[in-house]
Write a protein that holds these residues in place. Structure first.
Motif, PDB file in Angstrom:
ATOM      1  N   PHE A   1       0.115   5.241   0.892  1.00  0.00           N
ATOM      2  CA  PHE A   1      -0.966   6.307   1.559  1.00  0.00           C
ATOM      3  C   PHE A   1      -0.515   7.724   1.185  1.00  0.00           C
TER       4      PHE A   1
ATOM      5  N   ARG B   1      -7.920   5.442  -3.656  1.00  0.00           N
ATOM      6  CA  ARG B   1      -9.086   5.792  -2.939  1.00  0.00           C
ATOM      7  C   ARG B   1      -9.028   6.561  -1.672  1.00  0.00           C
ATOM      8  N   GLU B   2     -10.050   7.664  -1.425  1.00  0.00           N
ATOM      9  CA  GLU B   2     -10.174   8.349  -0.223  1.00  0.00           C
ATOM     10  C   GLU B   2     -10.390   7.453   0.878  1.00  0.00           C
ATOM     11  N   ILE B   3      -9.706   7.963   1.941  1.00  0.00           N
ATOM     12  CA  ILE B   3      -9.751   7.010   3.373  1.00  0.00           C
ATOM     13  C   ILE B   3      -9.976   8.178   4.339  1.00  0.00           C
ATOM     14  N   SER B   4     -10.262   7.544   5.227  1.00  0.00           N
ATOM     15  CA  SER B   4     -10.338   8.525   6.434  1.00  0.00           C
ATOM     16  C   SER B   4      -8.971   8.773   7.404  1.00  0.00           C
TER      17      SER B   4
ATOM     18  N   GLY C   1      -8.137   5.603   8.785  1.00  0.00           N
ATOM     19  CA  GLY C   1      -7.620   4.320   8.079  1.00  0.00           C
ATOM     20  C   GLY C   1      -6.147   4.502   7.715  1.00  0.00           C
TER      21      GLY C   1
ATOM     22  N   PHE D   1      -5.416   9.470   1.059  1.00  0.00           N
ATOM     23  CA  PHE D   1      -5.768   8.621   0.239  1.00  0.00           C
ATOM     24  C   PHE D   1      -4.846   7.188   0.201  1.00  0.00           C
ATOM     25  N   GLN D   2      -5.488   6.187  -0.304  1.00  0.00           N
ATOM     26  CA  GLN D   2      -4.643   4.807  -0.421  1.00  0.00           C
ATOM     27  C   GLN D   2      -4.564   4.208  -1.634  1.00  0.00           C
TER      28      GLN D   2
ATOM     29  N   LYS E   1      -7.472   9.952  -7.672  1.00  0.00           N
ATOM     30  CA  LYS E   1      -8.472   9.137  -7.784  1.00  0.00           C
ATOM     31  C   LYS E   1      -8.447   8.626  -9.306  1.00  0.00           C
TER      32      LYS E   1
ATOM     33  N   ASN F   1       0.608  -1.338   0.109  1.00  0.00           N
ATOM     34  CA  ASN F   1      -0.075   0.000   0.089  1.00  0.00           C
ATOM     35  C   ASN F   1       0.904   1.319  -0.050  1.00  0.00           C
TER      36      ASN F   1
END
Length: 182
Positions: free
Chosen positions: A117, A137-140, A143, A158-159, A132, A115
Motif C-alpha cells: 500500500f 490501483r487507487e483505493i480509499s 481500504g 494505492f494498493q 497505475k 499487498n
C-alpha cells in the motif's frame, strides 16, 4: 557514464539519503517538511529493515539518485515509502524508478507479502500515473490496513496485489546489485 545500480541500503548511505530526499520535498515540491518530521530518514535500518521490510538505493556514478522503502506493517502487508528520484535521473530511458519498484516487488514476493500500500499527495499526478502504470490501483483511505502509517500529506492511496509468479512483472525484476540499462 556508468550504469545505474539498484542495491540494498548500507550504513555509509545514511547521510546521503536525506541529501537526496529533502531538496526534492522542500524545493521541487514546496513541502514544508524537515528531517525532524521524518525520523525514518535517519533510522532506515531500524525502521525499514525489520521483518519483511527493506530499503534500496539507485546509484549512478557514485551518486545516490533514487530511493525506495518497504515498511513491514504485518499480516503480509507492506507500505511503500520514500520513492524519490533525482530530477536528472528521471525518465524511461534510465529506468531508475521502475528498477527501484521492481526490487521492492521482488523482495515483497520473496518475503511472502500479499499487498503493498502507499499514500501520496493529491497533486503528484505524474506519481499517480506511474503507480497505475505499474499495477497499483487507487483505493480509499478506508481500504488501508489499520496499521498503515499515514503521513500528513497523504490524500490519495494505492494498493498493489503482489504477483506470486516472477513472470508476472514483465520480466523486469533486477537482482540486487545488477545494473539497469543506460
Amino acid at each position: 557514464m556508468a550504469a545505474t545500480i539498484i542495491r540494498p541500503y548500507a550504513a555509509p548511505d545514511r547521510d546521503r539519503i536525506p541529501a537526496l530526499i529533502l531538496p526534492i520535498q522542500q524545493v521541487e515540491f514546496g513541502m514544508p517538511i524537515t528531517a525532524d518530521d521524518q525520523p525514518d530518514l535517519l533510522a532506515i535500518d531500524s525502521y525499514y529493515q525489520t521483518g519483511a521490510g527493506g530499503f534500496w538505493v539507485a546509484e549512478r556514478d557514485d551518486e545516490i539518485v533514487g530511493t525506495i522503502g518497504l515498511k513491514d506493517i504485518a499480516k503480509r502487508n507492506g507500505a511503500l515509502r520514500k520513492l524519490f528520484v533525482a530530477a536528472h535521473a528521471r525518465g524511461r530511458e534510465l529506468g531508475v524508478a521502475v528498477g527501484l519498484l521492481d526490487a521492492l516487488v521482488q523482495h515483497a514476493r520473496q518475503s511472502g507479502m500479499q499487498n503493498v500500500f502507499l499514500g501520496t499527495a493529491r497533486d503528484f499526478h505524474s506519481a499517480h500515473r506511474f503507480y497505475k502504470k505499474n499495477g497499483f490501483r487507487e483505493i480509499s483511505r478506508m481500504g488501508l490496513p489499520v496499521n498503515f502509517p499515514v503521513m500528513m500529506v497523504d490524500r490519495k492511496f494505492f494498493q498493489l496485489a503482489i504477483p506470486q509468479s516472477p513472470t508476472t512483472t514483465g520480466g523486469r525484476s533486477r537482482v540486487k546489485g545488477t545494473p539497469l540499462p543506460g
